[in-house]
Design a protein around this motif. Sequence first.
Motif, short mmCIF file in Angstrom:
data_model
loop_
_atom_site.label_atom_id
_atom_site.label_comp_id
_atom_site.label_asym_id
_atom_site.label_seq_id
_atom_site.Cartn_x
_atom_site.Cartn_y
_atom_site.Cartn_z
N THR A 9 0.82 -1.20 0.00
CA THR A 9 0.00 0.00 0.00
C THR A 9 0.86 1.26 0.00
O THR A 9 1.79 1.39 0.80
CB THR A 9 -0.93 0.01 1.23
N TRP A 10 0.52 2.20 -0.89
CA TRP A 10 1.19 3.49 -0.98
C TRP A 10 0.40 4.54 -0.23
O TRP A 10 -0.77 4.34 0.10
CB TRP A 10 1.35 3.90 -2.44
N THR A 11 1.04 5.68 0.03
CA THR A 11 0.36 6.78 0.70
C THR A 11 1.08 8.09 0.39
O THR A 11 2.07 8.11 -0.35
CB THR A 11 0.26 6.55 2.22
N PHE A 12 0.59 9.17 0.95
CA PHE A 12 1.23 10.49 0.80
C PHE A 12 2.39 10.62 1.77
O PHE A 12 2.32 10.19 2.92
CB PHE A 12 0.19 11.59 1.04
N SER A 13 3.46 11.26 1.32
CA SER A 13 4.70 11.33 2.10
C SER A 13 4.66 12.35 3.23
O SER A 13 5.26 12.13 4.28
CB SER A 13 5.86 11.71 1.17
N ASP A 14 3.99 13.49 3.04
CA ASP A 14 4.04 14.62 3.97
C ASP A 14 5.49 14.93 4.35
O ASP A 14 5.87 14.99 5.52
CB ASP A 14 3.20 14.34 5.22
N ASP A 71 8.23 1.07 7.61
CA ASP A 71 7.97 0.27 6.42
C ASP A 71 7.20 1.07 5.38
O ASP A 71 7.51 1.04 4.19
CB ASP A 71 7.20 -1.00 6.80
N GLN A 72 6.17 1.80 5.84
CA GLN A 72 5.35 2.59 4.92
C GLN A 72 6.16 3.67 4.21
O GLN A 72 5.85 4.06 3.08
CB GLN A 72 4.19 3.23 5.69
N ALA A 73 7.22 4.15 4.85
CA ALA A 73 8.02 5.22 4.27
C ALA A 73 8.65 4.84 2.94
O ALA A 73 9.04 5.73 2.16
CB ALA A 73 9.12 5.64 5.26
N SER A 74 8.75 3.56 2.65
CA SER A 74 9.32 3.13 1.37
C SER A 74 8.32 3.20 0.23
O SER A 74 8.69 3.02 -0.93
CB SER A 74 9.86 1.70 1.49
N ARG A 75 7.06 3.49 0.55
CA ARG A 75 6.01 3.56 -0.47
C ARG A 75 5.22 4.84 -0.28
O ARG A 75 4.10 4.83 0.22
CB ARG A 75 5.08 2.33 -0.39
N THR A 76 5.83 5.95 -0.66
CA THR A 76 5.18 7.24 -0.49
C THR A 76 5.18 8.01 -1.80
O THR A 76 6.12 7.92 -2.59
CB THR A 76 5.87 8.09 0.59
N VAL A 77 4.13 8.80 -1.99
CA VAL A 77 3.97 9.64 -3.16
C VAL A 77 4.10 11.09 -2.73
O VAL A 77 3.48 11.52 -1.75
CB VAL A 77 2.61 9.40 -3.83
N GLU A 78 4.88 11.86 -3.49
CA GLU A 78 5.10 13.27 -3.20
C GLU A 78 4.20 14.13 -4.08
O GLU A 78 3.64 13.66 -5.07
CB GLU A 78 6.58 13.62 -3.44
#
Length: 430
Positions: free
Chosen positions: A307-312, A376-383
Motif C-alpha cells: 500500500t502506498w500513501t502520501f509522504s508529507d 515500512d510505509q516510508a518506502s512507499r510514499t507519493v510526493e
Amino acid sequence: MRRRILIAAAAAAAALTLTACGGGGGGGSQAEGLDSRGDITIWYSNNEAEIAWGKQMVEAWNAENPDEQIKAQEIPAGASSEEVIGAAITAGNAPCLIFNTSPAAVPAFQKQGGLVNLSEFEDGDDYIAERSGDLAEQYRSEDGGFYQMPWKSNPVMIFYNKAMFAEAGLDPESPALSTYDEFLESARAIKESGAANFAINPAPTSEFFQSWFDFYPLYAAQTGGTQLVEDGAATFDSEDGKAVADFWRTLYEEQLAGQEQYQGDAFADGYSAMAIVGPWAISVYGDAVEWGAVPVPTQDGTAPEETWTFSDAKNVGLFTACDNKATAWDVLKFATSEEQDGIWLEETGQMPLRQNLTETYPDYFEANPAYEQFGDQASRTVEVPNVPNSVEIWQTFRDGYSEAVIFGETEVDTFLSDTAGQVDELAAGN
C-alpha cells in the motif's frame, strides 16, 4: 495535527508570491561558489524536537571543522516560514541551508532563482540516489536536477480510536478498514452507536494542502503510487480517481465525515473515531488516546506491504545566496548521513527519506515498535508533483473537490474532467 497544518500552510503564500515575482533576486548564478569553503549559516524548524537534533548536529560538525563553522538558528518569525524564505531569496540574504523546505514551494523558489541545483556537485546525483533510492526521482525538477535534498517524511496512515471501535462493536485490534465497503460499514457502525460525532473528520476547508490529507493518500494507494500530475498531465480523471472521489462523497453524503470545520484536533478530542496522520502524531497523542494504525483503504483492499500513501515530507534547500557552497554541500551530506539520520529518528520519530530504513535501524524499531509500520510505509510514499504552478494546481483541485465531493454541488465526473483540464493548463506553465 495543527502543527503539521501550520507548517504545510507555509507553502501557500510563499509559492503564490514567488510566482508573481517571477525570476531574479536569487543572489547570483547557481554554479557560483560551488568550490568555496568557509563558515555558513543554516536555519531549522522551530519544532522542539527538531531544534534538539539541529543543535547536536551543528555541535558535532563544528567540533570537527574549526575552519568551516556552522552558525544555526530557528527560521525567523513571520506569517509563515515559507514567506520568510521567499523574502530572504528576494533580498539575496537567504542562509546556505534551510532544513524545512516544503516540496510544494520548490518549483516557485527555483523559478525565483533561489535554489542551487544539487546535481551540479560532482557527487550530487549519486549521493541522493544512494541515500533515498527510487523515491528520490519524485524530487527531480523538470530540467532533471535536484533543487532539494529529499530529507524526511511523515507517511500518513489511518489512526483509529480503539475504545470507540469497541463501543461500536468493532474489533479494536483488527478493524475492518482495508476496502471501501469495509471502511464504510465500520464508519456507519461508529455513527449509529454514538461512539463519536463522525467516523472520520478531515478538515473540509479550502486551503490547497488539505487534499493531501483526504483524497491524495487514498489516490496514491488506489493507483499503486501515481502522482496527481505525471508527464505534464493530470492523472486523476480516471476510474481510480472516480473511485476515491466517490468513496469520500459517500462519507460526506451519509454524514460519516463532517462538512464544517472543527476547531481543534477532532481525533484527540474524541470528536471523530479516525484520522489520517503520520508518525509525528504518536508522541502528540501519547497515552491520551488508545490508538491503532492501519494503511489507508483501497477499493478492493491491498496488502499493507504493497500500500502506498502520501509522504508529507519536508526537504532541505541549498540557497544561491550562500557564499560557501562547497561547505554547505558537505554539511548537507553530514546532516543526512546514516549516523545523523539515526539521531534524527531517535529525536523526532519522523522517517528519514532513506532506503531500507527498517533494516538500517533495526534497534530503533525494535525498541519503538509503534513506529515500525511507519518505517515500512516510508518506502512507499507519493510526493506532490514537482511541476510549475504547484500550489495553483492544488488550489484548483481543492476548489473542485470541495464543491463536488464535500458539498455535493456538482457531479463527481464533471469535477474530475473539468479540473483535469485546468490542471493540464497550469502544469504546462500557463
